[in-house]
Scaffold this motif. Structure first.
Motif, PDB file in Angstrom:
ATOM      1  N   ARG A   1     -52.134   4.185  -6.528  1.00  0.00           N
ATOM      2  CA  ARG A   1     -52.481   5.547  -7.218  1.00  0.00           C
ATOM      3  C   ARG A   1     -53.089   6.506  -6.519  1.00  0.00           C
ATOM      4  O   ARG A   1     -52.467   7.868  -6.698  1.00  0.00           O
ATOM      5  N   GLN A   2     -53.869   6.493  -5.662  1.00  0.00           N
ATOM      6  CA  GLN A   2     -54.551   7.699  -4.909  1.00  0.00           C
ATOM      7  C   GLN A   2     -53.387   8.129  -4.110  1.00  0.00           C
ATOM      8  O   GLN A   2     -53.389   9.349  -3.917  1.00  0.00           O
ATOM      9  N   SER A   3     -52.454   7.350  -3.539  1.00  0.00           N
ATOM     10  CA  SER A   3     -51.482   7.722  -2.486  1.00  0.00           C
ATOM     11  C   SER A   3     -50.685   8.778  -3.044  1.00  0.00           C
ATOM     12  O   SER A   3     -50.091   9.761  -2.913  1.00  0.00           O
ATOM     13  N   VAL A   4     -50.090   8.525  -4.525  1.00  0.00           N
ATOM     14  CA  VAL A   4     -49.502   9.115  -5.450  1.00  0.00           C
ATOM     15  C   VAL A   4     -50.012  10.407  -5.963  1.00  0.00           C
ATOM     16  O   VAL A   4     -49.273  11.459  -5.589  1.00  0.00           O
ATOM     17  N   VAL A   5     -51.459  10.616  -6.136  1.00  0.00           N
ATOM     18  CA  VAL A   5     -52.001  11.583  -6.302  1.00  0.00           C
ATOM     19  C   VAL A   5     -52.019  12.698  -5.103  1.00  0.00           C
ATOM     20  O   VAL A   5     -51.750  13.756  -5.334  1.00  0.00           O
ATOM     21  N   ARG A   6     -52.534  12.087  -4.064  1.00  0.00           N
ATOM     22  CA  ARG A   6     -52.586  12.939  -2.947  1.00  0.00           C
ATOM     23  C   ARG A   6     -51.165  13.689  -2.487  1.00  0.00           C
ATOM     24  O   ARG A   6     -50.955  14.808  -2.475  1.00  0.00           O
ATOM     25  N   PHE A   7     -49.993  12.760  -2.711  1.00  0.00           N
ATOM     26  CA  PHE A   7     -48.690  13.437  -2.568  1.00  0.00           C
ATOM     27  C   PHE A   7     -48.380  14.614  -3.525  1.00  0.00           C
ATOM     28  O   PHE A   7     -47.964  15.710  -3.235  1.00  0.00           O
ATOM     29  N   LEU A   8     -48.637  14.218  -4.934  1.00  0.00           N
ATOM     30  CA  LEU A   8     -48.190  15.281  -6.052  1.00  0.00           C
ATOM     31  C   LEU A   8     -49.141  16.600  -5.703  1.00  0.00           C
ATOM     32  O   LEU A   8     -48.922  17.700  -5.901  1.00  0.00           O
ATOM     33  N   LEU A   9     -50.590  16.452  -5.374  1.00  0.00           N
ATOM     34  CA  LEU A   9     -51.378  17.524  -5.206  1.00  0.00           C
ATOM     35  C   LEU A   9     -50.996  18.490  -3.866  1.00  0.00           C
ATOM     36  O   LEU A   9     -51.107  19.559  -3.932  1.00  0.00           O
ATOM     37  N   GLU A  10     -50.513  17.643  -2.839  1.00  0.00           N
ATOM     38  CA  GLU A  10     -49.749  18.425  -1.794  1.00  0.00           C
ATOM     39  C   GLU A  10     -48.570  19.023  -2.072  1.00  0.00           C
ATOM     40  O   GLU A  10     -48.441  20.211  -1.855  1.00  0.00           O
ATOM     41  N   LYS A  11     -47.938  18.318  -2.826  1.00  0.00           N
ATOM     42  CA  LYS A  11     -46.132  18.845  -3.071  1.00  0.00           C
ATOM     43  C   LYS A  11     -46.377  20.199  -4.266  1.00  0.00           C
ATOM     44  O   LYS A  11     -45.559  20.903  -4.386  1.00  0.00           O
ATOM     45  N   GLN A  12     -47.247  19.914  -5.273  1.00  0.00           N
ATOM     46  CA  GLN A  12     -47.300  20.776  -6.342  1.00  0.00           C
ATOM     47  C   GLN A  12     -46.224  20.991  -7.247  1.00  0.00           C
ATOM     48  O   GLN A  12     -45.794  22.064  -7.306  1.00  0.00           O
ATOM     49  N   PRO A  13     -45.582  19.824  -7.719  1.00  0.00           N
ATOM     50  CA  PRO A  13     -44.234  20.241  -8.424  1.00  0.00           C
ATOM     51  C   PRO A  13     -44.838  20.998  -9.805  1.00  0.00           C
ATOM     52  O   PRO A  13     -45.584  20.721 -10.321  1.00  0.00           O
ATOM     53  N   GLU A  14     -43.841  21.879 -10.232  1.00  0.00           N
ATOM     54  CA  GLU A  14     -43.966  22.606 -11.359  1.00  0.00           C
ATOM     55  C   GLU A  14     -44.045  21.927 -12.602  1.00  0.00           C
ATOM     56  O   GLU A  14     -44.687  22.117 -13.254  1.00  0.00           O
ATOM     57  N   THR A  15     -43.119  20.687 -12.560  1.00  0.00           N
ATOM     58  CA  THR A  15     -43.205  19.999 -13.596  1.00  0.00           C
ATOM     59  C   THR A  15     -43.327  18.310 -13.009  1.00  0.00           C
ATOM     60  O   THR A  15     -42.588  17.988 -12.295  1.00  0.00           O
ATOM     61  N   LEU A  16     -44.029  17.615 -13.840  1.00  0.00           N
ATOM     62  CA  LEU A  16     -44.099  16.210 -13.535  1.00  0.00           C
ATOM     63  C   LEU A  16     -43.653  15.245 -14.631  1.00  0.00           C
ATOM     64  O   LEU A  16     -44.533  15.644 -15.629  1.00  0.00           O
ATOM     65  N   TRP A  17     -42.886  14.341 -14.414  1.00  0.00           N
ATOM     66  CA  TRP A  17     -42.551  13.293 -15.454  1.00  0.00           C
ATOM     67  C   TRP A  17     -42.994  11.877 -15.015  1.00  0.00           C
ATOM     68  O   TRP A  17     -42.710  11.412 -14.000  1.00  0.00           O
ATOM     69  N   ILE A  18     -43.690  11.204 -15.710  1.00  0.00           N
ATOM     70  CA  ILE A  18     -44.413   9.993 -15.328  1.00  0.00           C
ATOM     71  C   ILE A  18     -43.657   9.035 -16.243  1.00  0.00           C
ATOM     72  O   ILE A  18     -43.767   9.040 -17.130  1.00  0.00           O
TER      73      ILE A  18
ATOM     74  N   ILE B   1     -57.316  -1.169  -8.123  1.00  0.00           N
ATOM     75  CA  ILE B   1     -56.816   0.096  -8.148  1.00  0.00           C
ATOM     76  C   ILE B   1     -57.140   0.772  -6.583  1.00  0.00           C
ATOM     77  O   ILE B   1     -57.930   0.317  -6.046  1.00  0.00           O
ATOM     78  N   ASP B   2     -56.034   1.247  -6.165  1.00  0.00           N
ATOM     79  CA  ASP B   2     -56.299   2.013  -4.979  1.00  0.00           C
ATOM     80  C   ASP B   2     -56.228   1.112  -3.750  1.00  0.00           C
ATOM     81  O   ASP B   2     -56.910   1.432  -2.682  1.00  0.00           O
ATOM     82  N   SER B   3     -55.586  -0.184  -3.866  1.00  0.00           N
ATOM     83  CA  SER B   3     -55.755  -1.022  -2.799  1.00  0.00           C
ATOM     84  C   SER B   3     -54.683  -0.700  -1.645  1.00  0.00           C
ATOM     85  O   SER B   3     -54.980  -1.268  -0.762  1.00  0.00           O
ATOM     86  N   LEU B   4     -53.635   0.099  -2.116  1.00  0.00           N
ATOM     87  CA  LEU B   4     -52.722   0.371  -0.852  1.00  0.00           C
ATOM     88  C   LEU B   4     -52.576   1.620  -0.665  1.00  0.00           C
ATOM     89  O   LEU B   4     -52.765   2.396  -1.515  1.00  0.00           O
ATOM     90  N   ASP B   5     -52.451   1.849   0.504  1.00  0.00           N
ATOM     91  CA  ASP B   5     -52.262   3.514   0.965  1.00  0.00           C
ATOM     92  C   ASP B   5     -50.751   3.782   1.412  1.00  0.00           C
ATOM     93  O   ASP B   5     -50.541   4.190   2.454  1.00  0.00           O
ATOM     94  N   VAL B   6     -49.814   3.320   0.509  1.00  0.00           N
ATOM     95  CA  VAL B   6     -48.532   3.566   0.609  1.00  0.00           C
ATOM     96  C   VAL B   6     -47.899   4.293  -0.231  1.00  0.00           C
ATOM     97  O   VAL B   6     -48.375   4.175  -1.326  1.00  0.00           O
ATOM     98  N   LEU B   7     -46.603   4.902  -0.056  1.00  0.00           N
ATOM     99  CA  LEU B   7     -45.961   5.780  -1.259  1.00  0.00           C
ATOM    100  C   LEU B   7     -44.571   5.552  -0.848  1.00  0.00           C
ATOM    101  O   LEU B   7     -43.853   6.213  -0.199  1.00  0.00           O
ATOM    102  N   PRO B   8     -43.848   4.724  -1.787  1.00  0.00           N
ATOM    103  CA  PRO B   8     -42.443   4.692  -1.696  1.00  0.00           C
ATOM    104  C   PRO B   8     -41.887   5.944  -2.193  1.00  0.00           C
ATOM    105  O   PRO B   8     -42.163   6.212  -3.488  1.00  0.00           O
TER     106      PRO B   8
END
Length: 145
Positions: A29-46, A127-134
């Motif tokens: 989860r935290q890897s996803v969140v960090r990436f999205l905060l960095e990229k700042q997509p205008e729209t996000l679909w989960i 939760i947050d046990s891996l620091d990878v992002l496919p």
């Protein structure tokens, strides 16, 4: 290594033409969140892949975990687009301190328990046990970022 699942594969195929696709779960989860905060997509679909073509409790709580973290860590105001996200955040907020118990109650969790896959559920609830992002490099191909 390629892993093909009925639900996950179908979900990825539905979004493979999107400009950006990442694979998220409770464990990264935290890897996803960090990436999205960095990229700042205008729209996000989960997109939750579901179970047997239907609703999945664990996918919904994961969506809520990601959305809640994005909102709480964002310096900007994030607009929540629909009731499903609000419900997912509420589910996560209610169960965040005992995800394993929630997973035990979910229909897919019940199936895994019948198959003696208790350790799988423990792993998925960490939760947050891996620091990878496919992330999708090309349609159908996810690579580690």
């Amino acid at each position: 290594m390629f892993i093909s699942t009925t639900n996950g594969t179908r979900a990825l195929q539905r979004v493979e033409k999107s400009s950006m696709v990442v694979a998220g779960s409770i464990i990264n989860r935290q890897s996803v969140v960090r990436f999205l905060l960095e990229k700042q997509p205008e729209t996000l679909w989960i997109l939750g892949s579901g179970w047997e073509g239907g609703y999945s409790l664990e996918d919904t709580v994961c969506a809520g975990a990601i959305a809640q973290s994005l909102i709480s860590q964002s310096a900007d105001s994030i607009t929540v687009g629909n009731d499903e996200v609000i419900a997912a955040i509420a589910l996560y907020t209610q169960w965040k301190d005992n995800l394993l118990l929630l997973f035990h109650q979910a229909s897919h969790g019940q199936r895994l328990l019948r198959l003696k896959c208790d350790e799988d559920l423990k792993y998925c609830a960490a939760i947050d046990s891996l620091d990878v992002l496919p992330i999708q490099k090309s349609p159908g191909l996810l690579v580690k970022l």
